[in-house]
Design a protein around this motif. Structure first.
Motif, short mmCIF file in Angstrom:
data_model
loop_
_atom_site.label_atom_id
_atom_site.label_comp_id
_atom_site.label_asym_id
_atom_site.label_seq_id
_atom_site.Cartn_x
_atom_site.Cartn_y
_atom_site.Cartn_z
N VAL A 123 0.82 -1.22 0.00
CA VAL A 123 0.00 0.00 0.00
C VAL A 123 0.85 1.26 0.00
O VAL A 123 0.66 2.16 -0.82
N GLY A 124 1.81 1.33 0.91
CA GLY A 124 2.60 2.55 1.05
C GLY A 124 3.40 2.90 -0.18
O GLY A 124 3.44 4.06 -0.61
N TYR A 125 4.03 1.90 -0.80
CA TYR A 125 4.86 2.15 -1.99
C TYR A 125 4.03 2.71 -3.15
O TYR A 125 4.40 3.75 -3.72
N PRO A 126 2.93 2.07 -3.54
CA PRO A 126 2.15 2.66 -4.63
C PRO A 126 1.55 4.02 -4.28
O PRO A 126 1.45 4.90 -5.15
N LEU A 127 1.17 4.24 -3.01
CA LEU A 127 0.65 5.54 -2.62
C LEU A 127 1.74 6.61 -2.70
O LEU A 127 1.48 7.75 -3.12
N LEU A 128 2.95 6.25 -2.31
CA LEU A 128 4.07 7.18 -2.40
C LEU A 128 4.33 7.59 -3.85
O LEU A 128 4.51 8.77 -4.15
N LEU A 129 4.31 6.62 -4.76
CA LEU A 129 4.50 6.94 -6.17
C LEU A 129 3.35 7.78 -6.72
O LEU A 129 3.56 8.66 -7.56
N THR A 130 2.15 7.52 -6.24
CA THR A 130 1.00 8.32 -6.67
C THR A 130 1.18 9.78 -6.28
O THR A 130 0.85 10.69 -7.06
N GLU B 290 -2.34 -4.32 -9.98
CA GLU B 290 -1.08 -4.22 -10.71
C GLU B 290 -1.14 -3.13 -11.78
O GLU B 290 -0.14 -2.45 -12.04
N GLY B 291 -2.32 -2.97 -12.40
CA GLY B 291 -2.47 -1.91 -13.38
C GLY B 291 -2.27 -0.53 -12.77
O GLY B 291 -1.59 0.33 -13.35
N TRP B 292 -2.85 -0.32 -11.59
CA TRP B 292 -2.67 0.95 -10.88
C TRP B 292 -1.19 1.18 -10.55
O TRP B 292 -0.63 2.25 -10.79
N LEU B 293 -0.55 0.14 -10.03
CA LEU B 293 0.85 0.26 -9.64
C LEU B 293 1.74 0.54 -10.85
O LEU B 293 2.64 1.40 -10.81
N ARG B 294 1.48 -0.14 -11.95
CA ARG B 294 2.31 0.07 -13.14
C ARG B 294 2.08 1.45 -13.75
O ARG B 294 3.00 2.04 -14.32
N ARG B 295 0.88 1.98 -13.63
CA ARG B 295 0.63 3.33 -14.14
C ARG B 295 1.46 4.36 -13.40
O ARG B 295 2.06 5.25 -14.01
N ARG C 48 4.59 6.59 -14.80
CA ARG C 48 4.63 8.05 -14.76
C ARG C 48 5.92 8.56 -14.14
O ARG C 48 6.45 9.61 -14.54
N THR C 49 6.44 7.84 -13.16
CA THR C 49 7.66 8.26 -12.47
C THR C 49 8.93 7.68 -13.12
O THR C 49 10.03 7.85 -12.60
N GLY C 50 8.77 6.97 -14.23
CA GLY C 50 9.92 6.47 -14.97
C GLY C 50 10.61 5.27 -14.37
O GLY C 50 11.78 5.00 -14.69
N CYS C 51 9.92 4.52 -13.51
CA CYS C 51 10.58 3.38 -12.85
C CYS C 51 9.75 2.10 -12.99
O CYS C 51 9.69 1.30 -12.06
N MET C 52 9.11 1.95 -14.13
CA MET C 52 8.40 0.71 -14.41
C MET C 52 9.36 -0.47 -14.26
O MET C 52 10.42 -0.52 -14.89
N VAL C 53 9.00 -1.44 -13.41
CA VAL C 53 9.95 -2.46 -12.97
C VAL C 53 10.13 -3.58 -13.98
O VAL C 53 11.25 -3.97 -14.32
#
Length: 378
Positions: free
Chosen positions: A18-25, A178-183, A187-192
């Motif tokens: 939760v925290g990681y994807p929210l931070l990227l958002t 996963e779609g939300w996380l990858r978006r 956007r932040t240029g770090c697609m894994v």
């Protein structure tokens, strides 16, 4: 000590999921929106590794030939990994000079993919599975970002539109997550990394896939190893199906976890933030901590029992955990699927986390999965 264990075992999984994807958002608006120009016709080689895919392969080959995107050249390589059914015969029914069929002995998916790529003549490699469905626009959408020379790989999006009565409802929800996380990674240029159901890679970046790794992760990370971006293309969709049965879901998570950790070991250089910056932090958060997080759930529960008398919060958290496990077990026992959807979602999470935990243990013991069987995921 018990309090320290509790909070560490709680905060690490919460951060990973939760925290990681929210931070990227929150960080995403600080990065400029990415734009690409129209992609000129490219020389494309599509590689499919197949094992016993007779019921899917003819339709798949015809759908690849009917794409709206018109490449400069198109080559389709179907590499059969020791299929014991009519996969090869069905592939030969699609008569087209652009299709090459390899009837290989059983050797594993990695070696089969390497054999297919060895015959590839295109500047762009596209990898896909035999059993997923493409729309006519899929290939054009997937290749569009490659007009930017900084883009080394492109990832499509897997959709599970119709779920069964069992745990596949969790599979579908997981794809949305996963779609939300990858978006936000995109956007932040770090697609894994990309999903093996649909990914494209520049031919000059490809490295032979080692045995016993997750091939999709290894192939897509050929781009960041050479300091090129992976770009997520949600419009490039493939339609797949989830896994309803708990035992299949459990075994799949074991295999994916073992292969994923083996892949990280092969790509350990990418875990260095001093060299790869934000991408390394994303990789550690998305792939490493998430795979380690499930083993923290048992010490979290045990430390919570120990802290029962310390504060009301610990009593509430213990009750919440026990209720969650009870709902998940009830969902697993509900073979007729009469309980509401949250019970199946909880069951999916429990089976997934248990499979990941056992997979971690197998990895540490040196167990590896060299062979593959697509039917295990259906």
């Amino acid at each position: 000590m018990a309090e320290f264990i509790f909070w560490m075992c709680l905060l690490l999984p919460v951060y990973a999921y939760v925290g990681y994807p929210l931070l990227l958002t929150l960080l995403a608006p600080l990065f400029p929106a990415w734009r690409h120009s129209p992609t000129p016709p490219l020389n494309i080689s599509i590689v499919i590794a197949a094992h016993n895919e007779a019921r899917h392969i003819e339709h798949k080959l015809r759908s690849l030939l009917s794409q709206d995107y018109q490449p400069a050249t198109l080559q389709i390589i179907l590499a059969s990994d020791g299929s014991s059914d009519d996969t090869v015969a069905c592939a030969h029914k699609v008569v087209d000079p652009r299709i090459t069929v390899l009837d290989l002995p059983r050797q594993g998916k990695a070696a089969t993919l390497n054999a297919g790529v060895a015959l590839a003549t295109g500047d762009i490699l596209v990898f896909t599975d035999a059993d997923n469905q493409w729309s006519r626009e899929t290939l054009g959408y997937l290749l569009a970002p490659l007009s930017d020379p900084q883009v080394g790989a492109c990832a499509g999006h897997m959709v599970i539109p119709v779920t069964g009565g069992g745990l596949s409802v969790g599979d579908s929800l997981y794809r949305h997550y996963e779609g939300w996380l990858r978006r936000v990674e995109n956007r932040t240029g770090c697609m894994v990394s990309a999903d093996g159901a649909l990914l494209a890679l520049r031919r000059e970046l490809f490295e032979d896939v080692p045995a016993e790794v997750n091939d999709d992760f290894f192939i897509s990370t050929c781009a960041p190893v050479k300091f090129k971006r992976i770009v997520y293309v949600p419009e490039a969709q493939v339609i797949d199906h989830g896994v309803d049965e708990a035992d299949k879901q459990f075994r799949r998570r074991q295999r994916v976890t073992v292969g994923g950790l083996q892949s990280l070991a092969q790509r350990s250089e990418l875990l260095n933030p001093l060299k790869h910056g934000l991408y390394s932090i994303a990789l550690i958060s998305h792939k490493l901590i998430r795979r380690l997080a499930p083993i923290l759930l048992l010490p979290l529960l045990l430390s919570n029992f120990w802290l029962w008398d310390d504060h009301g919060f610990y009593r509430l958290s213990l009750i919440a955990q026990l209720i969650g496990y009870a709902i998940a077990i009830a969902g697993l026992l509900d073979s007729q699927h009469r309980l509401p959807k949250p019970f199946r979602l909880a069951a999916f999470l429990l089976v997934t986390l248990a499979g990941m935990s056992i997979g971690l243990w197998q990895f540490l013991r040196g167990q590896r999965y060299a062979q593959w069987n697509p039917d295990q995921n259906r």
